[in-house]
Design an enzyme around this catalytic site. Sequence first.
Site, PDB file in Angstrom:
ATOM      1  N   LYS A  56     113.301 -52.811  81.488  1.00  0.00           N
ATOM      2  CA  LYS A  56     114.737 -52.730  81.764  1.00  0.00           C
ATOM      3  C   LYS A  56     115.467 -52.010  80.637  1.00  0.00           C
ATOM      4  O   LYS A  56     116.377 -51.202  80.889  1.00  0.00           O
ATOM      5  CB  LYS A  56     115.317 -54.133  81.960  1.00  0.00           C
ATOM      6  CG  LYS A  56     116.767 -54.124  82.403  1.00  0.00           C
ATOM      7  CD  LYS A  56     117.213 -55.491  82.895  1.00  0.00           C
ATOM      8  CE  LYS A  56     118.607 -55.429  83.493  1.00  0.00           C
ATOM      9  NZ  LYS A  56     119.034 -56.703  84.099  1.00  0.00           N
ATOM     10  N   ASP A  73     120.077 -61.014  81.614  1.00  0.00           N
ATOM     11  CA  ASP A  73     119.306 -61.896  82.491  1.00  0.00           C
ATOM     12  C   ASP A  73     117.917 -62.223  81.944  1.00  0.00           C
ATOM     13  O   ASP A  73     116.978 -62.443  82.711  1.00  0.00           O
ATOM     14  CB  ASP A  73     119.184 -61.285  83.886  1.00  0.00           C
ATOM     15  CG  ASP A  73     118.469 -59.929  83.877  1.00  0.00           C
ATOM     16  OD1 ASP A  73     118.288 -59.363  82.786  1.00  0.00           O
ATOM     17  OD2 ASP A  73     118.086 -59.467  84.967  1.00  0.00           O
ATOM     18  N   HIS A 121     125.466 -63.898  91.980  1.00  0.00           N
ATOM     19  CA  HIS A 121     125.012 -63.933  90.595  1.00  0.00           C
ATOM     20  C   HIS A 121     126.175 -64.249  89.662  1.00  0.00           C
ATOM     21  O   HIS A 121     127.265 -63.676  89.809  1.00  0.00           O
ATOM     22  CB  HIS A 121     124.407 -62.588  90.185  1.00  0.00           C
ATOM     23  CG  HIS A 121     123.155 -62.242  90.929  1.00  0.00           C
ATOM     24  ND1 HIS A 121     122.377 -61.152  90.620  1.00  0.00           N
ATOM     25  CD2 HIS A 121     122.530 -62.848  91.974  1.00  0.00           C
ATOM     26  CE1 HIS A 121     121.339 -61.096  91.435  1.00  0.00           C
ATOM     27  NE2 HIS A 121     121.420 -62.117  92.271  1.00  0.00           N
ATOM     28  N   GLU A 140     121.594 -65.867  83.421  1.00  0.00           N
ATOM     29  CA  GLU A 140     122.023 -65.529  84.775  1.00  0.00           C
ATOM     30  C   GLU A 140     121.751 -66.707  85.700  1.00  0.00           C
ATOM     31  O   GLU A 140     120.667 -67.292  85.683  1.00  0.00           O
ATOM     32  CB  GLU A 140     121.276 -64.299  85.285  1.00  0.00           C
ATOM     33  CG  GLU A 140     121.705 -63.889  86.696  1.00  0.00           C
ATOM     34  CD  GLU A 140     120.904 -62.701  87.221  1.00  0.00           C
ATOM     35  OE1 GLU A 140     121.505 -61.653  87.480  1.00  0.00           O
ATOM     36  OE2 GLU A 140     119.672 -62.845  87.364  1.00  0.00           O
ATOM     37  N   ASN A 149     116.498 -66.415  99.991  1.00  0.00           N
ATOM     38  CA  ASN A 149     115.464 -66.418  98.964  1.00  0.00           C
ATOM     39  C   ASN A 149     114.111 -66.016  99.538  1.00  0.00           C
ATOM     40  O   ASN A 149     113.337 -65.294  98.889  1.00  0.00           O
ATOM     41  CB  ASN A 149     115.365 -67.808  98.333  1.00  0.00           C
ATOM     42  CG  ASN A 149     114.450 -67.820  97.125  1.00  0.00           C
ATOM     43  OD1 ASN A 149     114.693 -67.129  96.141  1.00  0.00           O
ATOM     44  ND2 ASN A 149     113.375 -68.589  97.193  1.00  0.00           N
ATOM     45  N   THR A 153     112.139 -62.833  98.037  1.00  0.00           N
ATOM     46  CA  THR A 153     110.799 -62.993  97.480  1.00  0.00           C
ATOM     47  C   THR A 153     109.826 -62.015  98.124  1.00  0.00           C
ATOM     48  O   THR A 153     109.014 -61.373  97.442  1.00  0.00           O
ATOM     49  CB  THR A 153     110.299 -64.438  97.686  1.00  0.00           C
ATOM     50  OG1 THR A 153     111.217 -65.349  97.053  1.00  0.00           O
ATOM     51  CG2 THR A 153     108.922 -64.634  97.073  1.00  0.00           C
TER      52      THR A 153
END
Length: 263
Positions: A56, A73, A121, A140, A149, A153
């Site tokens: 990142k 995060d 978020h 986060e 979710n 996923t």
Amino acid sequence: MEIINWKELLYPYEQAVEELLLKFKNLDKECRHLGIYSPVDSVTGRLKTPASILDKAGRKHIAPEHIEEEIEDIAGIRILCQFVEDIQKVVDMVRSRSDMTIVQEKDYITNTKASGYRSYHIIIRYPLSTALGPKEVFAEIQIRTNAMNFWATAEHSLRYKYSGNIPQELQDRLHNCAEAAFHLDQEMSTIREEITNAQRLNEIRRKMTSNILDNIQKLHFMLNLEDMSAINKEFSDVWNSNDIDKLREFNEKLNVLVEVYRI
């Protein structure tokens, strides 16, 4: 390139995840203990790996010495809800807390990502007491339904499998699945509301019926047999009509009758 002491860097974030998990799990536990509806279905936590952090940082051109200030995060918890409307309740819970400071909110439910991703978020600053003294870290909080979710996923697994380059056909199918999952969430919320309304009406009906039967018992000693027979027949008709308004009117009528004959 600066050498990063990952153990030293990540430990406060690990502590933050553990504390946040405990706080929100205890909040859920307290609601259930008090018999209050809990919008929290489950809570999980995670810590970004050094490889993920470096990836990142590279994509966002963040220098190693600025990782803690610019990557928000590294520490994260995920709160899952059963229903869409529970998400806002959890958001309100987070906003009301004095032991963390909200830095930013990102509503990907109202503003759905192009991929179909939905979630809420919240970036917070979380104060810690460490062996080296007070420290604040970013964390986060992700809030979503179980259906959201499940989709996220699966999408994450496919993105990893295809190194971020998911074939367009699969992307289209994923987007359709995201819409289907959200439609399921909305339908379940509608069903839940209808069940709740039915339960409330049944409780009102039960209480009025109890009061009516109590008044009929009282009037039995005040009225003659013919009048009581008429009242019992009217009650039977009203009850079988399943009309809550008629039941309410009949209940009020008996309340007045009882008061009149008492006088």
